[in-house]
Structures are given as structure tokens and as C-alpha cells.
Design an enzyme around this catalytic site. Structure first.
Site, short mmCIF file in Angstrom:
data_model
loop_
_atom_site.label_atom_id
_atom_site.label_comp_id
_atom_site.label_asym_id
_atom_site.label_seq_id
_atom_site.Cartn_x
_atom_site.Cartn_y
_atom_site.Cartn_z
N GLY A 228 11.61 -48.29 -4.08
CA GLY A 228 10.79 -48.20 -5.28
C GLY A 228 9.31 -48.08 -4.98
O GLY A 228 8.59 -47.29 -5.62
N ASN B 263 9.67 -56.82 -14.13
CA ASN B 263 10.34 -57.66 -13.13
C ASN B 263 10.15 -59.15 -13.34
O ASN B 263 10.88 -59.95 -12.79
CB ASN B 263 9.86 -57.27 -11.73
CG ASN B 263 8.36 -57.32 -11.61
OD1 ASN B 263 7.63 -56.73 -12.42
ND2 ASN B 263 7.86 -58.04 -10.63
N GLN C 159 14.15 -52.10 -11.95
CA GLN C 159 14.97 -53.19 -12.49
C GLN C 159 15.97 -52.69 -13.54
O GLN C 159 16.69 -53.50 -14.15
CB GLN C 159 14.07 -54.28 -13.12
CG GLN C 159 13.19 -55.03 -12.14
CD GLN C 159 13.97 -55.96 -11.21
OE1 GLN C 159 15.17 -56.21 -11.38
NE2 GLN C 159 13.29 -56.48 -10.19
N SER D 22 15.39 -48.27 -6.74
CA SER D 22 15.51 -48.95 -5.45
C SER D 22 16.93 -49.46 -5.27
O SER D 22 17.47 -50.15 -6.13
CB SER D 22 14.53 -50.12 -5.43
OG SER D 22 14.65 -50.79 -4.21
N CYS E 1 1.00 -71.05 -6.93
CA CYS E 1 -0.04 -72.06 -7.01
C CYS E 1 -1.02 -71.78 -5.89
O CYS E 1 -0.68 -71.88 -4.73
CB CYS E 1 0.59 -73.43 -6.82
SG CYS E 1 -0.55 -74.74 -6.46
#
Lengths: 391, 390
Positions: free
Chosen positions: B71, B149, B181, B201, B332
Site C-alpha cells: 500500500g 485505519n 483496509q 496491500s 504517549c
């Protein structure tokens, strides 16, 4: 075949009655770093030698470059005290330097501790220089700004050597006792540990792990940093503290804006307990004045009050760039900047206090009712040994 | 310990039987398909067969399918084909594109192109009118992620494509979709869609890693040059193994697509039912259960849940240690609650996106696994939520 190196010591040579203590320590440290390699370390009175197999020279040179107490070292030829032999070695050395293209201006240094040798230092210098000039046309003696030097020493035997590589200086690790380094995954604390080891402190380290708020990658990063540091500190014992319960208690009961200070105070208490348990004489931190909120004079006073051991802060007056430069030089930087940081956002206050009131902070800490948790955390420390042996 | 894999949107669980079959066939047809000898011609025929199979799966002409490495390469090829254009202009992308569109588009700006970004509605679905309103005479390309995604939102590709065609400059605008996707997961009839190109993909639908497709309705002038493979559009010796594996996986998944969707919807329903009972939980985007379970609006295979104040990264770590593998919504970062670009584009509050985890299923996920996952999630998230209360 073996290679022989001359080791130069700096500050140790200035020591008075304790000189042999420092020298013994240095010898021991070199041997320890080279454990597993067949080598002999000998000498004294300001000059050490190490003899090791040629195939180990890479490792030996690494050790000599990184062992505190050494100011310089050089590969040397050991020959009989015969001026013709000395001249022969000097010419070989000069020819090598010419082949490497390091310049045409040279000088000869000579020292004669064996006063029984027939020629004076000056006469040795002249004889060697004349012979070299005769043999290799185009060379010039320049005693003030030479491109390279030929060094001759007449002791119990004669030594000829050229370039002197730099050692790290400082004092042999362990001659100042032991210290406990508060090691995080950042840039500063490994540098602090390095600098204190340079002053002879033997270093152990403590790391506070707040699983699951800190990842195992972050823990591994600290272990890797301790491993890098261990090569300068004759090995390190790393104490990994399970800090989650204490951290959550601080979040639950602590004054929000003082969270970081309360946490650091708790960390110092744990470090104090472990350090005293192993007779360490000091704590070491990577604090630099005003770098962050917990590193203002008031904050440092408060966090430091959690121990009666001295806290060594060798970075206190340094700029970040200076610290980064050392971090790069000791090979820690690339590991320090790996992106496995603590998920500290959960515990870091949005607007931390920068000028805490000392008495108020003591009251806030008491409210945490945390002492038992800190003892438990210290007693449940996981100990990992990182070797200082070079391979 | 359990090992339950719920991160199919990152990569599907490989189908070993199918990959073994592909390996065996590719070893038999080992020759370089460009070689003129018998073995080479055989290999070339095998490549042709795979292209036909895939054309059947995705509703295209075989000549319109270019094999690529996946992809990311397909998306990059289309974006950077613009560098061959003499006249610069603008391109339009949505604010929730995958980095393999967003980053190349951003770098086009250095070459003097303008990039216009249209943010979707809070549902993470783009309003076709809003996208079409960005088009002007200088627009050269519109790029859109067909199934997002992170949130699983399915974009109204048909409607947007028609609006592009209708616009004044429509005839000169290339419409590309990132169907990574979508392919092998939901019906994808590229020939019937008003698009000019699409990326696919293989590993997202249990095919091999390192192989994908670029659907090109008409050839585009590409940047690369080489041996002339893939119609002169993507050079390099053909990855026969990848091609066979891709075709096998696409055929298997396409044949089972209705069953797979129904199965996934059943799993997603349980996930929504059970996670919504955890105190403080929410789903991103903030749509109704009916909407999240509507396979026209959202991928049945993807669910983005958030359990504030537990950071997504922490929940993923804890669940992984208990044997359940899920994805994070956003990472994070050092000292900051860094939002994901996609969460930002749909206006999700920082603390909600910070806590997001992506649960994605596939045809091999079973109901029992989902229940066990939910049992553990309930237990662990409750512990974490309670421990983080002040």
C-alpha cells in the site's frame, strides 16, 4: 607476540603518602577490565606498563582510553640500554611516521632515570636526532612545534616510543568509596555517573520502574545505559525498584502540583535506604540548576532533605549542550535518546511548583503515609550486575 | 498463557496453508518472467494468471493492475507521479489519510504544489459536498482513504467521485483511493467506482508481506525507470511468490466476504455491548451503536474504544502481558499528551484520544476469544481506572 604499552598517570603522581594506594587501585582496575586476557601490569613510581598479546591490542587500547587515573598511553619498544639499538628503534619509528604522512618536523625527548647510563639525556637526544636526520633526508628538528616526537627513556632497560594517546584522566574508580546513582533513561544521569566515577567514586545505580506505566523497553534502555556506564566504572550493580504502588499513592494523596517533587523525595528516600545498606557514602544525580521545575534551588533543597548522605550533582553548573557532548563522547547518547520514555504524563503535574515552601512540602509528604510502601519497594529491589570487563 | 490476536488492521494473521501453496508454486515457477526461455515463459504465464484472478476479485481489467510492494508504495507512486506534470496545481486530501498519503503529499509542497486538507465530520466520514467545494481549476488530484485505519470509517467514495466528475475541472482531476483496509474485507468493485486509481496491500487480507497492487484505470507517468516490468510502470523482477500469495488470499477472502462481514459484525456487537458496560468507556467516533455496526458506514472489523483516564499505550501493554494483542490509537509521547493527527481532525478531546485502543478482528477471530478478551479487559481496565483515580 606481545605488545607493550607505557601508561602515564596524572593526578595520582601528585599524591603524597597515599600514592601507593591509588597506584594499586589503578593496577587492579586495569587487570579487572581485562579479565580473561593474558596480560601483565607492572611498574610503579609514576610509570606503569602493560604487556598483552598483540591480538588483544584493540581491547587493551579501549581499556587504557577509558580507565580513570590514566592520562595517556603509548605502545613502546623495550630494548637493551645500547645507544645503537635505541637509534635503530628510533629510525623505525621515524620511518613509520613518514609512511603515515604525519609531517616532517620532529623532536626527540629523552629521560634517564638510570644515571649509570653513559650518556646524558641531552647527548641521547642529539645522537638519536642526528642518526634520524642522516638516515631520512628532508626531516627537520623543531623542538617547539614538532609534528611528532621520538621519546627515549633509560630505566632498568631502554624504552622508545612515539605518539602518546590520551587517557580519560581522573582518579581510579573506587579510591573515593561507593556512591549510588539515580539512573533514569535520560541523557543526564549517565553523564553524572561517569563524572563522579572519574573522581574515583565506585558507582552503583538505582532505577525506578513503574510498570505498567513504564514499558519494559524503558527498563531495558536503563539496563543498556548501565551497561555502557559499567565499562567506565568497573562494573555496576543496578537496583530496579518496583515503584508503581508508591507512584500511585502520590497521585492519590499528594498535592497535584507538587507531584514531581514528592515523587523525587520518595525516590531519594529509597536510594538512601539501599545506599546505606551497602555502605555507600553518597548519592549521585544528574540535576542541573534550573533545567526543570524540580531543579530550582528550593526544589533541590527539598528533594535533598530526604537523605543525610551528600548528594553529588556534577552537572549542576552545566548547559544541556555540554552534557550532551559528554554523553556522546562516552557512547551513551544514542541509547539515551531512544523513544521509550516513561508514560510520565499521567503523573506529571500540568503546572508544577518551582519554588516549594520547605515546611509545607514536609507536611504534604507526611500526608502520603508512604513510608511503609517505600521500605517495601526498596526491599523488593531487583539487582542486576552489569560487567565492566572488556571483551 | 493465552495468545489472542486482535490487531488484524495492523496485519492479518497469515494463512499458513495458503502461503505454503504460494511458496511451492513460486519455487516451481522460479524463473525470471522476463526470460525468453521456456521456464521464463511459464513464470510469465503464472504472473498473468494471478493478475487475472485479482482482476476478478476487484472488478478490473487485468491490464489495470500493477503489482507493487504494498500500500505504501502504491500510494507514493500515485502522489509522486504529479512531479512529472508540467503544470503545478493543488491536490485535495482528507485530514484522516494514512501517513503513506499524508507524508508524500506534505513533501509535494516543497516542489511548489498546494495541498488542501478537508477534515471529516465528527463521525470521521467526509462530507462529499465539502470535499467537492475545495475543487477549483487548479486541482489535479483528490486522494481519499476508503476505510480509515484508526476509526474504520468508510468514506462515500462513489458520491465524491461523481461530484468530482461533475465539477468544472472534473475531467482533469485524478481521483485516487487508498483501499488498503477495504480490499479483501468489504466488497470492492473498482471498475464500478468513479476512481482512477486505488492501493491494495496483500498482508492486510492474509496474503504475504511485501506485495500489493496499484489499480490504474489508465496508465500514469511514473517517476521510476528500469526493466519495463508491469507495463513499464513499476520496474523490477517480479515477486512471483508474493503475486501468487496475493491472488490466493484475495480469492479466498473475496469468496467468503459476506460471511466474513457477518461474522465480524457479530464480534463487533459483542465488543460494543461488553465494553460499553465498563464505567467511563466510550467509542471513537462518538456515533450510536447502530451507526458503528452499520457496514456501510464503518468497517465491521475495526472498533476504536477509549477508557479514560487509562492511556491507550498502558492498556495495550497490560493486555499484551495477559496474552491479548490490540493496537493503540495514539502514542504517549515524552511529557506531552500527543494527539493523533486523525483524532485531531475529527475533534476528539485529548484525554479521549490519549486513551484510545484499536481492536481489530479477522475471519479467524472467534466469539469465544472475544468473550475472553472482554473478561480480561473488564478486569484489567477496572484495576487501572481505580488506581488512577484521585
Amino acid at each position: 607476540m606481545d605488545k607493550l604499552y607505557l601508561i602515564k598517570i596524572g593526578e595520582i603522581a601528585l599524591k603524597g603518602n597515599n600514592k601507593s594506594f591509588f597506584e594499586k587501585k589503578l593496577k587492579k582496575n586495569i587487570k579487572m577490565s581485562l579479565k580473561g586476557i593474558q596480560c601483565t601490569v607492572f611498574g610503579g613510581r609514576g610509570r606503569f606498563f602493560i604487556e598483552a598479546p598483540k591480538e588483544s591490542s584493540r581491547v587493551v587500547e579501549q581499556v587504557l582510553s577509558n580507565t580513570f587515573g590514566i592520562t595517556g598511553y603509548s605502545e613502546v619498544s623495550r630494548i637493551e640500554k645500547d645507544i645503537d639499538l635505541i637509534i635503530g628503534e628510533a629510525i623505525k619509528l621515524a620511518e613509520r611516521n613518514i609512511a603515515e604522512g604525519i609531517g616532517l618536523n620532529f623532536k626527540v625527548n629523552s629521560r634517564r632515570s638510570d644515571k649509570g647510563f653513559a650518556m646524558s639525556s641531552y647527548e641521547i637526544c642529539c645522537a638519536v636526532a642526528d642518526a634520524v636526520l642522516d638516515r631520512i633526508p628532508g626531516l627537520k628538528v623543531d623542538v617547539h612545534n614538532p609534528d611528532w616526537a621520538i621519546n627515549v627513556e633509560i630505566r632498568e632497560t631502554a624504552f622508545v616510543y612515539g605518539r602518546v594517546d590520551k587517557g580519560p584522566g581522573g582518579l581510579p574508580v573506587g579510591c573515593a568509596g561507593g556512591g549510588m546513582l539515580l539512573l533514569s533513561g535520560g541523557i543526564d544521569s549517565p553523564v553524572a555517573g561517569y563524572l563522579m566515577a572519574k573522581r574515583g567514586l565506585s558507582i552503583d545505580a538505582i532505577y525506578f520502574h513503574t510498570y505498567p506505566y513504564t514499558s519494559d523497553e524503558a527498563r531495558q534502555k536503563v539496563i543498556d545505559l548501565a551497561g555502557i556506564l559499567a565499562k567506565y566504572t568497573m562494573g555496576i550493580n543496578l537496583y530496579i525498584i518496583p515503584f508503581t504502588e508508591a507512584q500511585l499513592r502520590i497521585k492519590e494523596k499528594g498535592l497535584e502540583k507538587a507531584g514531581t517533587l514528592l515523587m523525587r523525595n520518595a525516590m531519594v528516600r529509597i536510594a538512601d535506604r539501599i545506599a546505606k545498606g551497602k555502605n555507600d557514602l553518597a548519592l549521585v544525580t544528574g540535576e542541573a540548576l534550573s533545567q526543570v521545575a524540580s531543579q530550582t534551588p528550593e526544589s533541590i533543597r527539598y528533594t535533598g532533605s530526604a537523605t543525610d548522605l551528600p548528594i553529588f550533582r556534577p552537572l549542576i553548573g552545566m548547559d544541556k549542550q555540554e552534557i550532551i557532548n559528554i554523553s556522546k563522547a562516552i557512547g551513551a547518547y544514542r541509547t539515551s535518546i531512544l523513544p521509550f520514555d516513561d508514560c510520565c504524563t499521567l503523573f506529571a503535574p500540568e503546572h508544577p511548583i518551582t519554588h516549594p515552601d520547605f515546611e509545607r512540602m514536609k507536611e504534604e509528604f507526611d500526608k502520603l503515609d508512604i513510608e511503609e510502601l517505600l521500605i517495601k519497594a526498596a526491599d523488593n529491589a531487583e539487582k542486576i550486575h552489569l560487567s565492566g570487563v572488556y571483551t | 498463557m493465552e495468545h489472542i490476536y486482535l490487531d488484524w488492521a495492523a496485519t492479518a494473521l497469515p494463512d499458513q496453508k495458503l502461503l505454503n501453496e504460494a511458496l511451492e508454486s513460486s519455487l516451481k515457477s522460479f524463473a525470471n518472467p522476463s526470460s525468453p526461455h521456456k521456464s521464463g515463459r511459464e513464470a510469465s504465464a503464472i504472473v498473468g494468471q494471478q493478475r487475472k484472478i485479482l482482476a476478478g476479485c476487484f472488478g478490473t481489467d487485468p491490464r489495470q493492475l500493477i503489482f507493487t510492494s504494498g500500500g505504501t508504495e502504491s500510494n507514493n507512486m500515485v502522489v509522486f507521479s504529479l512531479l512529472k506534470k508540467k503544470r503545478k496545481g493543488n491536490i485535495i486530501i482528507s485530514g484522516i489519510e494514512h501517513p503513506s498519503i499524508y507524508e508524500p503529499a506534505a513533501s509535494l509542497e516543497k516542489f511548489g504544489w498546494k495541498v488542501r486538507i478537508v477534515n471529516p465530520e465528527p463521525s470521521s466520514i467526509v462530507d462529499p459536498e465539502k470535499m467537492a467545494s475545495m475543487i477549483d481549476e487548479e486541482t489535479r488530484m483528490v486522494l481519499l482513504i476508503m476505510v480509515n485505519n484508526e476509526t474504520g470509517a468508510i468514506q462515500p467514495v462513489n458520491e465524491i467521485g461523481k461530484l468530482i466528475q461533475k465539477s468544472a475541472a472534473g475531467q482533469n482531476i485524478h481521483f485516487h483511493i487508498d483501499a488498503v483496509q477495504a480490499a479483501g474485507k468489504i466488497p470492492l468493485n473498482l471498475g464500478a467506482l468513479p476512481v482512477h486509481s486505488a492501493s491494495i496491500s496483500s498482508h492486510k487480507f492474509q496474503g504475504p508481506r511485501g506485495c500489493g497492487l496499484l489499480y490504474l484505470k489508465k496508465p500514469l507517468e511514473m517517476l521510476y525507470a528500469g526493466g519495463g516490468q508491469e507495463g513499464g510502470l513499476r520496474h523490477g523482477t517480479e515477486n512471483t511468490f508474493g503475486m501468487i500469495g496475493t491472488a490466493l488470499a484475495a480469492a479466498a477472502n473475496t469468496a467468503a466476504i459476506d460471511d466474513n462481514i457477518n461474522h465480524a459484525l457479530g464480534l463487533k456487537k459483542i465488543l460494543i455491548d461488553r465494553i460499553s458496560k465498563i464505567k467511563g468507556s466510550l467509542f471513537i467516533p462518538r456515533c450510536s451503536t447502530e451507526e458503528l455496526l452499520n457496514p456501510i458506514m464503518f468497517s465491521p472489523y475495526i472498533l476504536l474504544a477509549s477508557l479514560p483516564p487509562v492511556p491507550g499505550e498502558i492498556l495495550v501493554r497490560v493486555m499484551s502481558d495477559r496474552g491479548f494483542e490490540i493496537g493503540t490509537g495514539s502514542a504517549c509521547a515524552t511529557g506531552k499528551k500527543k494527539k493523533s493527527r486523525i483524532m485531531d481532525a475529527i475533534g476528539i478531546k485529548t484525554h479521549e484520544s490519549f486513551s484510545a485502543v484499536r481492536i481489530s478482528t479477522g475471519p479467524k477471530t472467534d466469539m469465544e476469544e472475544i468473550h475472553r478478551f472482554c473478561d480480561t479487559l473488564e478486569k484489567e481496565s477496572t484495576i487501572l481506572i481505580n488506581s488512577l483515580k484521585r
